[in-house]
Design an enzyme around this catalytic site. Structure first.
Site, PDB file in Angstrom:
ATOM      1  N   TYR A 150       0.564  -3.736   1.163  1.00 42.90           N
ATOM      2  CA  TYR A 150      -0.281  -2.135   0.520  1.00 42.90           C
ATOM      3  C   TYR A 150      -1.694  -2.604  -0.539  1.00 42.90           C
ATOM      4  CZ  TYR A 150      -1.806   1.652  -3.056  1.00 42.90           C
ATOM      5  OH  TYR A 150      -2.453   2.855  -3.737  1.00 42.90           O
TER       6      TYR A 150
HETATM    7  P1  NAP Z   1      -0.891  11.843  -1.751  1.00 43.78           P
HETATM    8  O1  NAP Z   1      -1.074  12.580  -2.776  1.00 43.78           O
HETATM    9  O2  NAP Z   1       0.258  11.244  -1.039  1.00 43.78           O
HETATM   10  O3  NAP Z   1      -1.617  12.566  -0.620  1.00 43.78           O
HETATM   11  C1  NAP Z   1      -2.004  11.722   0.782  1.00 43.78           C
HETATM   12  C2  NAP Z   1      -3.229  12.148   1.572  1.00 43.78           C
HETATM   13  O4  NAP Z   1      -3.316  11.885   2.459  1.00 43.78           O
HETATM   14  C3  NAP Z   1      -3.055  14.289   2.135  1.00 43.78           C
HETATM   15  O5  NAP Z   1      -4.773  14.536   2.079  1.00 43.78           O
HETATM   16  C4  NAP Z   1      -2.212  13.218   3.458  1.00 43.78           C
HETATM   17  O6  NAP Z   1      -2.381  14.607   4.564  1.00 43.78           O
HETATM   18  C5  NAP Z   1      -3.453  12.372   3.749  1.00 43.78           C
HETATM   19  N1  NAP Z   1      -2.663  11.178   4.821  1.00 43.78           N
HETATM   20  C6  NAP Z   1      -1.607  10.749   4.660  1.00 43.78           C
HETATM   21  N2  NAP Z   1      -1.237   9.686   5.906  1.00 43.78           N
HETATM   22  C7  NAP Z   1      -2.063  10.731   6.874  1.00 43.78           C
HETATM   23  C8  NAP Z   1      -2.065   9.903   8.053  1.00 43.78           C
HETATM   24  N3  NAP Z   1      -1.388   9.712   8.502  1.00 43.78           N
HETATM   25  N4  NAP Z   1      -3.812  10.511   8.716  1.00 43.78           N
HETATM   26  C9  NAP Z   1      -4.184  11.304   8.683  1.00 43.78           C
HETATM   27  N5  NAP Z   1      -4.441  11.405   6.525  1.00 43.78           N
HETATM   28  C10 NAP Z   1      -3.472  11.675   6.057  1.00 43.78           C
HETATM   29  O7  NAP Z   1      -1.981  10.830  -2.327  1.00 43.78           O
HETATM   30  P2  NAP Z   1      -2.276  10.253  -3.430  1.00 43.78           P
HETATM   31  O8  NAP Z   1      -1.674   9.902  -4.486  1.00 43.78           O
HETATM   32  O9  NAP Z   1      -3.947  11.179  -3.886  1.00 43.78           O
HETATM   33  O10 NAP Z   1      -3.147   9.539  -2.606  1.00 43.78           O
HETATM   34  C11 NAP Z   1      -4.684   9.293  -2.380  1.00 43.78           C
HETATM   35  C12 NAP Z   1      -5.126   7.580  -2.652  1.00 43.78           C
HETATM   36  O11 NAP Z   1      -5.626   7.216  -3.910  1.00 43.78           O
HETATM   37  C13 NAP Z   1      -4.439   6.552  -1.361  1.00 43.78           C
HETATM   38  O12 NAP Z   1      -5.705   5.934  -0.670  1.00 43.78           O
HETATM   39  C14 NAP Z   1      -4.400   6.177  -2.477  1.00 43.78           C
HETATM   40  O13 NAP Z   1      -3.632   4.898  -1.353  1.00 43.78           O
HETATM   41  C15 NAP Z   1      -4.799   5.573  -3.580  1.00 43.78           C
HETATM   42  N6  NAP Z   1      -4.529   5.503  -4.533  1.00 43.78           N
HETATM   43  C16 NAP Z   1      -3.306   6.438  -5.261  1.00 43.78           C
HETATM   44  C17 NAP Z   1      -2.489   6.500  -6.838  1.00 43.78           C
HETATM   45  C18 NAP Z   1      -1.983   7.171  -7.544  1.00 43.78           C
HETATM   46  O14 NAP Z   1      -0.942   6.420  -8.569  1.00 43.78           O
HETATM   47  N7  NAP Z   1      -1.936   8.477  -7.180  1.00 43.78           N
HETATM   48  C19 NAP Z   1      -2.976   4.759  -7.564  1.00 43.78           C
HETATM   49  C20 NAP Z   1      -4.167   4.045  -6.634  1.00 43.78           C
HETATM   50  C21 NAP Z   1      -4.953   4.348  -5.688  1.00 43.78           C
HETATM   51  P3  NAP Z   1      -1.680  15.544   4.654  1.00 43.78           P
HETATM   52  O15 NAP Z   1      -0.717  15.680   3.704  1.00 43.78           O
HETATM   53  O16 NAP Z   1      -2.035  16.925   5.247  1.00 43.78           O
HETATM   54  O17 NAP Z   1      -1.162  14.653   6.024  1.00 43.78           O
END
Ligand code: NAP
Length: 244
Positions: A150
């Site tokens: 990751y």
């Molecule tokens: P999340 O709540 O899991 O939401 C993920 C989003 O990505 C959803 O809109 C989902 O769409 C979409 N997605 C997942 N798999 C997909 C696929 N195969 N094709 C197209 N769309 C896809 O994610 P999050 O926590 O908000 O994280 C968003 C970003 O921030 C990511 O890049 C993550 O690495 C980064 N990040 C997050 C954190 C954290 O603590 N949350 C920390 C550091 C970085 P659907 O549900 O419609 O499929």
């Protein structure tokens, strides 16, 4: 923020950080393309944006599949702003990481942004303006157990951000990274104990962040107010704690 007349594509905008970014860009006047896989969640986000007086439409695509990425690029047309947010995080040691999860993380976190930039940045350059914000993670620059592929997939994205920034700097297109720390989203909500433990151990503030706090940074970098900023990594992670 001067987004009036601008179109923004936000990937993974049906949940979490992407959803907050989509809402904020729309509030600031952008026409937002809400991307995701789940049409119900996509319609709900579009509905919220429209109810608040904004403009949005949903585009469905699985970004784990390059064909899906290219279809999205085609449908996103001439986006002025691209936020590469969709991502997946699967924390396993190298010995436990499956080939499938390796491919999923590299495809979604690195390859999909690469293909979207390849398709959309030249069109931005032809128009003489554009802003791309890639969502990485503080894990990309930390040695955290279980974060191997990751962290590597996001470190690659950060490296590419700097290369894209240099490639397009003279053509009016800026490319930056936002690197969040632990943020409360549907993706992390399943394990609140782990999220809190990460916030306690890895942030100076000792708290979990909210998607809207990440969206503030993304919105700024996407706007003309960040006109002299390109190739930067902006951490939104509650500060790093001092080593004991
Ligand atoms: P999340 O709540 O899991 O939401 C993920 C989003 O990505 C959803 O809109 C989902 O769409 C979409 N997605 C997942 N798999 C997909 C696929 N195969 N094709 C197209 N769309 C896809 O994610 P999050 O926590 O908000 O994280 C968003 C970003 O921030 C990511 O890049 C993550 O690495 C980064 N990040 C997050 C954190 C954290 O603590 N949350 C920390 C550091 C970085 P659907 O549900 O419609 O499929």
């Amino acid at each position: 923020m001067g987004f009036s007349g601008r179109t923004a594509l936000v990937t993974g905008a049906t949940a979490g950080i992407g959803r907050a970014v989509a809402a904020q860009l729309a509030r600031e006047g952008a026409e937002v393309i809400v991307h995701g896989r789940d049409p119900e969640r996509g319609d709900a986000v579009v509905g919220e944006i429209e109810a608040a007086g904004g403009t949005a439409r949903f585009v469905q695509a699985d970004l784990g599949d390059p064909e899906g990425v290219l279809r999205l690029a085609e449908q996103a047309g001439d986006a002025d702003i691209l936020v590469n947010n969709a991502g997946v995080y699967k924390f396993h040691s190298t010995a436990e990481m499956t080939t499938e999860l390796f491919d999923l993380q590299m495809n979604l976190n690195t390859k999909a942004p690469y293909l979207l930039v390849r398709e959309l940045a030249p069109r931005m350059a032809a128009r003489g303006h554009g802003s791309i914000v890639n969502i990485s993670t503080v894990a990309a620059s930390l040695t955290t157990s279980g974060s191997g592929i990751y962290a590597a997939s996001k470190a690659a994205l950060e490296q590419l951000t700097q290369i894209w920034a240099a490639e397009y700097a003279q053509q009016g297109v800026r490319v930056n990274t936002v690197a969040p720390g632990p943020i409360r989203t549907p993706g992390t909500a399943a394990d609140e104990t782990m999220l809190k433990a990460i916030a306690d151990g890895m942030t100076a503030m000792g708290r979990v962040g909210e998607p809207e706090e990440v969206a503030e940074a993304v919105t700024f970098l996407a706007s003309d107010r960040a006109g002299y900023i390109t190739g930067a990594v902006l951490e939104v992670g509650g500060g790093r704690p001092a080593l004991a």
